[in-house]
Motif scaffolding. Structure first.
Motif, mmCIF file in Angstrom:
data_model
loop_
_atom_site.group_PDB
_atom_site.id
_atom_site.type_symbol
_atom_site.label_atom_id
_atom_site.label_comp_id
_atom_site.label_asym_id
_atom_site.label_seq_id
_atom_site.Cartn_x
_atom_site.Cartn_y
_atom_site.Cartn_z
ATOM 1 N N SER A 178 0.809 -1.209 0.000
ATOM 2 C CA SER A 178 0.000 0.000 0.000
ATOM 3 C C SER A 178 0.844 1.262 0.000
ATOM 4 O O SER A 178 0.515 2.253 -0.640
ATOM 5 C CB SER A 178 -0.930 -0.004 1.214
ATOM 6 O OG SER A 178 -1.826 -1.096 1.133
ATOM 7 N N LEU A 179 1.956 1.257 0.757
ATOM 8 C CA LEU A 179 2.861 2.389 0.791
ATOM 9 C C LEU A 179 4.215 1.964 0.256
ATOM 10 O O LEU A 179 4.649 0.834 0.479
ATOM 11 C CB LEU A 179 3.007 2.923 2.219
ATOM 12 C CG LEU A 179 1.739 3.510 2.852
ATOM 13 C CD1 LEU A 179 1.982 3.839 4.322
ATOM 14 C CD2 LEU A 179 1.263 4.745 2.098
ATOM 15 N N SER A 197 -6.878 11.318 10.460
ATOM 16 C CA SER A 197 -6.180 10.422 9.537
ATOM 17 C C SER A 197 -4.726 10.847 9.402
ATOM 18 O O SER A 197 -4.342 11.960 9.790
ATOM 19 C CB SER A 197 -6.862 10.428 8.168
ATOM 20 O OG SER A 197 -6.836 11.727 7.601
ATOM 21 N N LYS A 216 -6.547 1.684 6.184
ATOM 22 C CA LYS A 216 -6.779 1.682 4.741
ATOM 23 C C LYS A 216 -6.086 2.879 4.099
ATOM 24 O O LYS A 216 -6.090 3.979 4.648
ATOM 25 C CB LYS A 216 -8.276 1.704 4.436
ATOM 26 C CG LYS A 216 -9.009 0.453 4.927
ATOM 27 C CD LYS A 216 -10.479 0.487 4.527
ATOM 28 C CE LYS A 216 -11.181 -0.783 4.971
ATOM 29 N NZ LYS A 216 -12.623 -0.767 4.600
ATOM 30 N N VAL A 217 -5.507 2.656 2.922
ATOM 31 C CA VAL A 217 -4.722 3.680 2.233
ATOM 32 C C VAL A 217 -5.472 4.192 1.013
ATOM 33 O O VAL A 217 -5.956 3.404 0.187
ATOM 34 C CB VAL A 217 -3.352 3.131 1.804
ATOM 35 C CG1 VAL A 217 -2.556 4.199 1.054
ATOM 36 C CG2 VAL A 217 -2.566 2.637 3.011
ATOM 37 N N ARG A 252 -3.213 8.965 2.168
ATOM 38 C CA ARG A 252 -3.953 9.183 3.411
ATOM 39 C C ARG A 252 -4.279 7.815 3.999
ATOM 40 O O ARG A 252 -4.782 6.928 3.296
ATOM 41 C CB ARG A 252 -5.234 9.975 3.158
ATOM 42 C CG ARG A 252 -6.011 10.339 4.426
ATOM 43 C CD ARG A 252 -7.248 11.146 4.084
ATOM 44 N NE ARG A 252 -6.895 12.409 3.474
ATOM 45 C CZ ARG A 252 -6.673 13.532 4.146
ATOM 46 N NH1 ARG A 252 -6.777 13.545 5.470
ATOM 47 N NH2 ARG A 252 -6.358 14.644 3.531
ATOM 48 N N VAL A 253 -3.986 7.653 5.279
ATOM 49 C CA VAL A 253 -4.230 6.383 5.959
ATOM 50 C C VAL A 253 -5.307 6.604 7.008
ATOM 51 O O VAL A 253 -5.138 7.396 7.930
ATOM 52 C CB VAL A 253 -2.945 5.839 6.617
ATOM 53 C CG1 VAL A 253 -3.240 4.519 7.328
ATOM 54 C CG2 VAL A 253 -1.851 5.659 5.572
ATOM 55 N N THR A 254 -6.408 5.879 6.855
ATOM 56 C CA THR A 254 -7.533 5.965 7.779
ATOM 57 C C THR A 254 -7.956 4.563 8.171
ATOM 58 O O THR A 254 -8.354 3.768 7.315
ATOM 59 C CB THR A 254 -8.729 6.701 7.136
ATOM 60 O OG1 THR A 254 -8.303 7.966 6.621
ATOM 61 C CG2 THR A 254 -9.842 6.900 8.148
ATOM 62 N N SER A 293 7.398 5.438 10.595
ATOM 63 C CA SER A 293 7.334 4.899 9.234
ATOM 64 C C SER A 293 8.569 4.065 8.952
ATOM 65 O O SER A 293 9.684 4.421 9.345
ATOM 66 C CB SER A 293 7.210 6.028 8.204
ATOM 67 O OG SER A 293 8.356 6.860 8.225
ATOM 68 N N ASP A 329 4.676 9.846 0.383
ATOM 69 C CA ASP A 329 5.088 8.479 0.038
ATOM 70 C C ASP A 329 6.032 8.446 -1.153
ATOM 71 O O ASP A 329 6.090 7.444 -1.870
ATOM 72 C CB ASP A 329 3.847 7.622 -0.222
ATOM 73 C CG ASP A 329 4.137 6.132 -0.177
ATOM 74 O OD1 ASP A 329 5.063 5.731 0.540
ATOM 75 O OD2 ASP A 329 3.437 5.380 -0.877
#
Length: 355
Positions: free
Chosen positions: A104-105, A118, A134-135, A129-131, A343, A123
């Motif tokens: 995802s990232l 969020s 979920k990306v 945006r990660v909420t 990260s 990246d």
């Protein structure tokens, strides 16, 4: 967008074989003696006759292709730097399949928290945006909107998303209006604009790895003013609003510096660190610093300079590739609920510590 025939001995272009392509990359000679190439801006894979220049469409892959190879059985494999994956191409059917699970990232170099809670992630090839685990992506290199370059830094202020966007020789800061979707140039003339943070008085703070500086940017006018200069490789950036102090990690020098936003010389908060990267201010005023080369998170007292280890074994030590003047850095963030997020630039992960 063309392929030329070159006389190697004479070092001259003999003729143009074919033109009319997009952004061509990775020209290879296939097993049948024909040429294989692809367009990174469209994701199209082509076969080209070496004599006539006639081209044949092979397959449609995701945008962001950068290299290809042909197997003994004629299967093609294409790499994609936007998605961080390798795709198998069947020339007979045009079917394209990823070899690796989707990540995802890719390179989550910067973290910030949006007003809705969020995470906004710079990246490198997208603003994500990660909420709730979920990306989603606001924009991706070569995929969404106008030509976007490399985006390691992003921060949301109100309904405006500010992000760095660069490819030498020009580095820029853009604003994305999250309500209308409109993009606007805020400032340019940077080298490698890395982190983008919210500063005081509606200003932005931007660290520049190539220029070795942190600058303040007025989004209304685009005016830039230096905050600190003469850094070897600034990779982490934080602002303590309560004290009006900017903190920056100087990775190449193994130190953390502080400087008052209102002016004055910088001070060394801590030295002797091993690859200090992301830095943030915790709720008690202490600093959290990612020591990327050691894969650990440490807490630093900005007054005494003492440090304690918070976590080890983090996926933060990227090796094996790089770009001159650029440090692939991990980041750290303290969320409003007090949880800590780090990260991992090795595997594209986000690690959260609750307390």
């Amino acid at each position: 967008g063309r392929i030329d025939v070159i006389d190697v001995n004479a070092r001259t272009i003999v003729r143009t074989l074919v033109d009319g392509f997009g952004y061509l990359v990775a020209l290879k000679v296939g097993r049948d003696g024909q040429l294989l190439t692809m367009e990174t801006d469209t994701g199209k894979v082509w076969r080209v006759d070496r004599i006539s220049g006639a081209r044949t469409f092979i397959a449609q892959a995701p945008r962001g292709l950068d290299n290809l190879v042909e197997d003994e059985d004629g299967t093609l494999y294409v790499s994609n730097f936007v998605h961080g994956n390798i795709w198998r191409v069947d020339p007979a059917t045009g079917v394209v399949d990823p070899l690796l699970p989707d990540r995802s990232l890719a390179f989550p170099f910067s973290l910030s928290q949006a007003p809705d809670g969020s995470l906004v992630v710079g990246d490198f090839t997208a603003v994500a945006r990660v909420t709730g685990g979920k990306v989603s992506r606001h924009n991706r290199l070569l995929v969404d909107g106008p030509l976007q370059l490399l985006t390691p830094g992003a921060v949301q202020v109100g309904t405006s998303l500010y992000y760095s966007d660069f490819l030498p020789p020009d580095g820029r800061i853009f604003r994305l209006d999250l309500t209308t979707g409109a993009r606007q140039l805020v400032a340019n003339g940077f080298g490698f604009p890395w982190h983008v943070r919210a500063g005081p008085d509606d200003h932005l703070l931007v660290s520049d790895q190539a220029l070795g500086a942190v600058v303040a940017v007025d989004p209304a006018t685009g005016r830039k003013s230096p905050v600190v200069q003469g850094l070897r490789s600034p990779s982490g950036l934080a602002f303590d609003g309560a004290r009006g102090v900017v903190y920056v990690s100087d990775t190449g020098a193994g130190r953390i510096l502080s400087v008052a936003f209102g002016g004055g010389p910088p001070s060394v908060v801590a030295s002797g660190l091993t690859g200090p990267e992301g830095v943030t201010v915790d709720r008690d005023g202490t600093l959290l610093v990612v020591e990327g080369d050691l894969g650990r998170l440490v807490r630093v007292d900005p007054v005494r300079g003492t440090r304690t280890v918070v976590a080890t074994g983090l996926p933060t030590r990227t090796v094996g590739f790089g770009v001159p003047l650029m440090n692939y850095s991990s980041d750290v963030l303290v969320r409003e609920d007090g949880s800590i997020v780090v990260s991992g630039n090795v595997d594209g992960s986000l690690i959260e510590f609750s307390r």
